[in-house]
Design an enzyme around this catalytic site. Structure first.
Site, mmCIF file in Angstrom:
data_model
loop_
_atom_site.group_PDB
_atom_site.id
_atom_site.type_symbol
_atom_site.label_atom_id
_atom_site.label_comp_id
_atom_site.label_asym_id
_atom_site.label_seq_id
_atom_site.Cartn_x
_atom_site.Cartn_y
_atom_site.Cartn_z
ATOM 1 N N TYR A 162 -8.439 -12.206 -2.686
ATOM 2 C CA TYR A 162 -7.370 -11.284 -2.320
ATOM 3 C C TYR A 162 -6.424 -10.749 -3.389
ATOM 4 O O TYR A 162 -6.198 -9.404 -3.747
ATOM 5 C CB TYR A 162 -6.389 -12.103 -1.411
ATOM 6 C CG TYR A 162 -4.881 -11.053 -0.907
ATOM 7 C CD1 TYR A 162 -5.016 -10.160 -0.140
ATOM 8 C CD2 TYR A 162 -3.735 -11.474 -1.581
ATOM 9 C CE1 TYR A 162 -3.849 -9.537 0.194
ATOM 10 C CE2 TYR A 162 -2.617 -10.804 -1.227
ATOM 11 C CZ TYR A 162 -2.718 -9.766 -0.444
ATOM 12 O OH TYR A 162 -1.490 -9.010 0.147
ATOM 13 N N ALA A 164 -7.318 -10.724 -6.680
ATOM 14 C CA ALA A 164 -8.387 -9.739 -7.400
ATOM 15 C C ALA A 164 -8.330 -8.496 -6.851
ATOM 16 O O ALA A 164 -8.209 -7.508 -7.421
ATOM 17 C CB ALA A 164 -9.817 -10.378 -7.702
ATOM 18 N N LYS A 166 -6.477 -6.893 -4.794
ATOM 19 C CA LYS A 166 -5.069 -6.073 -4.881
ATOM 20 C C LYS A 166 -4.574 -5.846 -6.287
ATOM 21 O O LYS A 166 -4.177 -4.868 -6.518
ATOM 22 C CB LYS A 166 -3.849 -6.987 -4.234
ATOM 23 C CG LYS A 166 -4.054 -7.061 -2.655
ATOM 24 C CD LYS A 166 -3.938 -5.800 -2.087
ATOM 25 C CE LYS A 166 -3.597 -6.136 -0.646
ATOM 26 N NZ LYS A 166 -3.692 -4.669 0.103
ATOM 27 N N THR A 197 6.163 -9.589 10.123
ATOM 28 C CA THR A 197 5.321 -9.196 11.072
ATOM 29 C C THR A 197 5.043 -10.355 12.241
ATOM 30 O O THR A 197 5.363 -11.345 11.752
ATOM 31 C CB THR A 197 3.934 -8.711 10.754
ATOM 32 O OG1 THR A 197 3.349 -9.940 10.107
ATOM 33 C CG2 THR A 197 3.990 -7.541 9.602
HETATM 34 N N1 NAP Z 1 1.680 -8.451 5.978
HETATM 35 C C1 NAP Z 1 1.897 -8.783 4.915
HETATM 36 O O1 NAP Z 1 2.787 -9.538 4.635
HETATM 37 C C2 NAP Z 1 1.518 -7.947 3.583
HETATM 38 C C3 NAP Z 1 1.965 -8.515 2.340
HETATM 39 C C4 NAP Z 1 1.428 -7.592 1.142
HETATM 40 C C5 NAP Z 1 0.732 -6.676 1.488
HETATM 41 N N2 NAP Z 1 0.018 -6.334 2.570
HETATM 42 C C6 NAP Z 1 -0.410 -5.120 2.816
HETATM 43 O O2 NAP Z 1 -0.114 -3.861 3.562
HETATM 44 C C7 NAP Z 1 -0.888 -3.611 4.307
HETATM 45 C C8 NAP Z 1 -0.593 -3.662 5.853
HETATM 46 O O3 NAP Z 1 -0.526 -4.761 6.258
HETATM 47 P P1 NAP Z 1 -0.411 -5.294 7.809
HETATM 48 O O4 NAP Z 1 0.192 -6.432 8.025
HETATM 49 O O5 NAP Z 1 0.317 -4.013 8.382
HETATM 50 O O6 NAP Z 1 -1.740 -5.220 8.304
HETATM 51 P P2 NAP Z 1 -2.403 -5.188 9.767
HETATM 52 O O7 NAP Z 1 -1.320 -5.403 10.852
HETATM 53 O O8 NAP Z 1 -3.636 -6.346 9.850
HETATM 54 O O9 NAP Z 1 -2.990 -3.744 9.991
HETATM 55 C C9 NAP Z 1 -4.282 -3.596 9.329
HETATM 56 C C10 NAP Z 1 -4.915 -1.894 9.799
HETATM 57 O O10 NAP Z 1 -5.994 -1.927 9.031
HETATM 58 C C11 NAP Z 1 -7.196 -1.639 9.892
HETATM 59 N N3 NAP Z 1 -8.329 -1.752 9.604
HETATM 60 C C12 NAP Z 1 -8.756 -2.841 9.136
HETATM 61 N N4 NAP Z 1 -10.173 -2.737 8.826
HETATM 62 C C13 NAP Z 1 -10.485 -1.314 8.701
HETATM 63 C C14 NAP Z 1 -11.558 -0.470 8.498
HETATM 64 N N5 NAP Z 1 -12.660 -1.086 8.111
HETATM 65 N N6 NAP Z 1 -11.409 0.822 8.934
HETATM 66 C C15 NAP Z 1 -10.256 1.182 9.426
HETATM 67 N N7 NAP Z 1 -9.206 0.673 9.678
HETATM 68 C C16 NAP Z 1 -9.284 -0.740 9.360
HETATM 69 C C17 NAP Z 1 -6.571 -2.210 11.272
HETATM 70 O O11 NAP Z 1 -7.214 -1.400 12.431
HETATM 71 P P3 NAP Z 1 -7.422 -1.888 13.816
HETATM 72 O O12 NAP Z 1 -6.290 -2.343 14.198
HETATM 73 O O13 NAP Z 1 -7.681 -0.772 14.551
HETATM 74 O O14 NAP Z 1 -8.657 -3.179 13.363
HETATM 75 C C18 NAP Z 1 -5.037 -1.968 11.269
HETATM 76 O O15 NAP Z 1 -4.639 -0.905 11.798
HETATM 77 C C19 NAP Z 1 -2.523 -4.137 3.984
HETATM 78 O O16 NAP Z 1 -3.293 -3.303 3.063
HETATM 79 C C20 NAP Z 1 -1.967 -5.411 3.455
HETATM 80 O O17 NAP Z 1 -2.845 -6.179 2.787
HETATM 81 C C21 NAP Z 1 0.721 -6.900 3.799
#
Ligand code: NAP
Length: 244
Positions: A162, A164, A166, A197
């Site tokens: 993860y 690497a 990011k 979340t």
């Molecule tokens: N949550 C955290 O605490 C956190 C912290 C730091 C950084 N981030 C980053 O912030 C971003 C959003 O996080 P989040 O928690 O909102 O994530 P999430 O709720 O898991 O949402 C991920 C989204 O990506 C879509 N997705 C996954 N694989 C895909 C693919 N191959 N093609 C198209 N769409 C795809 C999913 O679509 P479906 O639902 O339709 O599958 C979903 O809409 C991510 O990049 C994550 O790494 C999150």
């Protein structure tokens, strides 16, 4: 006594813009969809999961939906021209696609785990950027925001793939921003820590939720980066962990 407002209510005007949110059905993505629609933008969200897409449409009847796997270049080659025909252009891309894998030492990490993180967090960003840029170049420029993570700057261990992926995204953003700045295209990423979340609350039930980031606050930063106010910010990894 001082009253603190925990989340700022910030408004923007994107009424002449077409916005694509890749991953708009996710936790942060849903907030972005709501805020871009409220700002007047034509807002398109990609999705994979039909059930999540239906929920998003019920919550936001104005959202336009497009089924698109961001890891499938063949689908991108078909879908982006379709979106161009339907909406004229895309002015803003917010790429929210990504995911986490932690709690595993390098010894325990499989090659499949490694590839999955690189694909989900890095290859997805490369492919959507590659196929959106020509559209922005042929128009009046545009804005792209990717979502990296503070872990892309500094890892605490147990999350090598993860971290690497990011970290790679930060360098990818820098490189892309240099390549396309002459076309009036700004490309940045943000560096969140834990976002408040449902999935994180379930995974870490004893966490201090008060220290976690709200999706609303992150969305405000992203909309600012895409606004005319953010035009001098390009190639940056914006720290969004100031309160944690
Ligand atoms: N949550 C955290 O605490 C956190 C912290 C730091 C950084 N981030 C980053 O912030 C971003 C959003 O996080 P989040 O928690 O909102 O994530 P999430 O709720 O898991 O949402 C991920 C989204 O990506 C879509 N997705 C996954 N694989 C895909 C693919 N191959 N093609 C198209 N769409 C795809 C999913 O679509 P479906 O639902 O339709 O599958 C979903 O809409 C991510 O990049 C994550 O790494 C999150």
């Amino acid at each position: 006594m001082i009253n603190f407002t925990l989340t700022m209510d910030v408004s923007f005007d994107f009424s002449s813009k077409v916005v694509l949110i890749s991953g708009g059905t996710g936790a942060l993505g849903r907030t972005l969809v709501k805020k871009f629609i409220a700002s007047g933008a034509v807002t398109i969200s990609s999705f994979l999961n039909e059930k999540e897409a239906k929920k998003l449409k019920i919550e936001n009847p104005k959202v336009e939906l497009t089924k698109l796997d961001m890891l499938n270049e063949g689908q991108l080659l078909k879908t982006i021209p379709q979106l161009k025909r339907q909406f004229g252009t895309i002015n803003i891309l917010v790429n929210v696609v990504g995911g986490y894998l932690g709690g595993r030492t390098i010894i325990d990490l499989s090659e499949t785990d490694w590839d999955a993180m690189m694909n989900l967090n890095l290859k997805s960003a490369f492919l959507i950027t590659k196929h959106i840029i020509p559209l922005m170049k042929s128009g009046n420029g545009g804005n792209i925001v990717h979502i990296s993570s503070r872990t892309g700057l500094k890892s605490e261990g147990g999350d090598s793939a993860y971290a690497a992926s990011k970290a790679g995204l930060i360098r990818f953003v820098e490189s892309a921003a240099q390549e396309f700045k002459e076309f009036n295209i700004n490309i940045n990423c943000i560096l969140p820590t834990l976002i408040d979340t449902d999935a994180n609350r379930k995974a870490i039930p004893n966490g201090d939720f008060s220290k976690w980031l709200s999706a609303e606050d992150l969305a405000n930063v992203i909309l600012f980066l895409c606004s005319s106010g953010g035009r001098v910010i390009n190639g940056s990894a914006i720290p969004t962990y100031g309160l944690s």
